[in-house]
Design an enzyme around this catalytic site. Structure first.
Site, mmCIF file in Angstrom:
data_model
loop_
_atom_site.group_PDB
_atom_site.id
_atom_site.type_symbol
_atom_site.label_atom_id
_atom_site.label_comp_id
_atom_site.label_asym_id
_atom_site.label_seq_id
_atom_site.Cartn_x
_atom_site.Cartn_y
_atom_site.Cartn_z
ATOM 1 N N LYS A 1 -0.095 76.584 116.132
ATOM 2 C CA LYS A 1 1.377 76.667 116.118
ATOM 3 C C LYS A 1 1.781 77.984 116.735
ATOM 4 O O LYS A 1 1.046 78.959 116.687
ATOM 5 C CB LYS A 1 1.892 76.614 114.673
ATOM 6 C CG LYS A 1 3.343 76.196 114.559
ATOM 7 C CD LYS A 1 3.441 74.700 114.567
ATOM 8 C CE LYS A 1 4.831 74.203 114.301
ATOM 9 N NZ LYS A 1 4.814 72.792 113.868
HETATM 10 N N1 GLU Z 1 6.109 70.223 116.182
HETATM 11 C C1 GLU Z 1 5.649 68.914 115.831
HETATM 12 C C2 GLU Z 1 4.923 68.940 114.502
HETATM 13 O O1 GLU Z 1 5.167 69.797 113.691
HETATM 14 C C3 GLU Z 1 4.849 68.261 116.933
HETATM 15 C C4 GLU Z 1 3.592 68.979 117.354
HETATM 16 C C5 GLU Z 1 2.931 68.388 118.583
HETATM 17 O O2 GLU Z 1 3.414 67.389 119.121
HETATM 18 O O3 GLU Z 1 1.927 68.962 118.999
HETATM 19 O O4 GLU Z 1 4.147 68.080 114.176
#
Ligand code: GLU
Length: 438
Positions: A128
């Site tokens: 993240k």
């Molecule tokens: N931000 C989204 C999540 O928290 C998607 C992450 C992604 O598609 O890699 O799952």
């Protein structure tokens, strides 16, 4: 007298001391993840030997992001990219732009990605990123410069086979396009697979926009069936009206449910007769606020939690359902569109109340699942129809729900603990098989 063996034991103990970012005094949101890992450890059998590797993120990068503002001055922002785990594949997870982003929050979000990706069996680890900025205060060109400089700073650790960012809170397909372009310029070739959630014309996937909301619907519908709540006329309360909350509200409505309350940063609105999510979004876009939405009454922020409803969808930020708000909730089913909306203590309370909670790591996994489809399509340069994508997504989400419900039933635990049992077992199995290098 200190023997060489004592000395070695002391040295190892010192080397194993808790890193500063895991100091229990200053843990923040990552503490919630650690508590969730504690809860699952008794179910891991021999794999518990490796559990410490889940508690420590693999790699943390903190970057300074300086940009020229439109007035010619220079501003500095704090950026992060955390790769929590890569045992099962490249790190994968979104990038968040928010004024309250902290390292601890990004660490927690990256760890939840590890669990989420393993829970639905995607061949990824967890990552993240984030920038501590309120993007509403920036012009479009400032936002572009910020995104490009941040991407350039983290490009030393991202890549289509290393770590693949995606949208999260306050980031969108345009921002993904800038990230893809910046990385591509740096490496000297167009690398579409370095981020997902891109515009369709740049290797994005059909269905990605609604994917998270769609997954919230599919798992929510299964939970409603389990809890004996009829979809027709079911009263739904939604917190957060961004990409996830909006799509979920729309899809639930199109299947016969009724959105009775919406809360976002601008206002909380309620209507017993039901709110049309499309009209609500039009109103929000036209007026910059949900307040004044025709046919709905504005209520106090705190009253959101006690609105009479059957299903509640927290789709905003962490730490919303707490020991203060949980007792007020009337819903029989909670579907976590947001990451980390419920604290462990509130989880216990909801369980005692008999509320069925579809945990974030399952409920909102639809987004990263279609991100996975996008990444696969980019690699093969062969693109699928929206119908193929939606059918595959629905099947993965439904099967994940049913198999986790089965594990929950077998162990007499919540769906969250079941998801952690399955996910942590998968991650630690990979870890055990790979062993430690060197
Ligand atoms: N931000 C989204 C999540 O928290 C998607 C992450 C992604 O598609 O890699 O799952």
């Amino acid at each position: 007298m200190t023997t060489p063996a004592d000395q070695k034991a002391q040295d190892i103990a010192r080397a194993q001391s808790i890193p500063s970012y895991l100091d229990p005094q200053h843990l923040g949101p990552y503490g919630i993840f650690l508590e969730q890992v504690e809860r699952v450890t008794p179910y891991l059998g021999k794999l518990a030997y490796w559990v410490e590797t889940l508690k420590r993120p693999k790699r943390i990068l903190v970057v300074d992001v300086p940009i020229h503002l439109d007035d010619g001055s220079v501003a500095h922002f704090e950026g992060y990219r955390v790769q929590h785990n890569t045992s099962r594949g490249p790190a994968k997870g979104g990038v968040r732009f928010h004024q309250d982003v902290t390292l601890s929050e990004v660490m927690a979000l990256s760890a939840w990605m590890t669990v989420k990706n393993a829970a639905v069996n995607l061949p990824y680890g967890g990552g993240k990123g984030g920038i501590r900025v309120d993007p509403r205060t920036l012009s479009n060109s400032e936002l572009e410069r910020l995104t490009r400089r941040y991407t350039s700073e983290i490009s030393i650790i991202i890549g289509p086979d290393k770590d693949i960012p995606a949208p999260d809170v306050n980031t969108n397909p345009q921002i993904m396009a800038w990230m893809m372009d910046t990385y591509s310029m740096n490496v000297g070739r167009t690398a579409t697979g370095v981020v997902t959630g891109k515009p369709i014309s740049l290797g994005g996937s059909l269905g990605r926009g609604d994917a998270t909301g769609r997954g919230v619907f599919v798992t929510g519908a299964e939970a409603m069936r389990q809890a004996g709540v009829d979809m027709q006329g079911a009263r739904v309360a939604v917190q957060g009206f961004g990409n996830v909350g909006n799509a979920a509200a729309r899809i639930f409505t199109s299947h016969g449910a009724k959105v009775v309350a919406i809360q976002d940063v601008t206002a909380t609105v309620y209507s017993e007769a039901g709110i049309d999510p499309v009209a609500a979004l039009d109103h929000l876009r036209a007026h910059g606020t949900l307040a004044g939405l025709p046919g709905a009454q504005e209520i106090a922020k705190g009253d959101f939690w006690s609105v009479p409803c059957d299903v509640m969808i927290p789709a905003a930020l962490e730490n919303q359902i707490t020991v203060d708000t949980a007792p007020k909730i009337t819903a029989k089913v909670i579907v976590e569109g947001a990451n980390g909306p419920t604290t462990p203590a509130a989880d216990d309370l909801l369980r005692e109340k008999g509320v069925l909670v579809v945990p974030d790591v399952l409920a909102n996994a639809g987004g990263v699942t279609v991100s996975y489809f996008e990444w696969v399509q980019d690699f093969s340069s062969f693109f699928w129809t929206e119908e193929e994508i939606n059918n595959r997504l629905d099947r993965i989400m439904r099967e994940a729900y049913l198999s986790l419900a089965d594990v929950a039933e077998r162990h007499k635990v919540t769906l969250r603990t079941a998801a952690y049992i399955v996910a942590c077992t998968r991650v630690l199995e990979s870890r055990a098989l790979r062993g430690l290098y060197p």
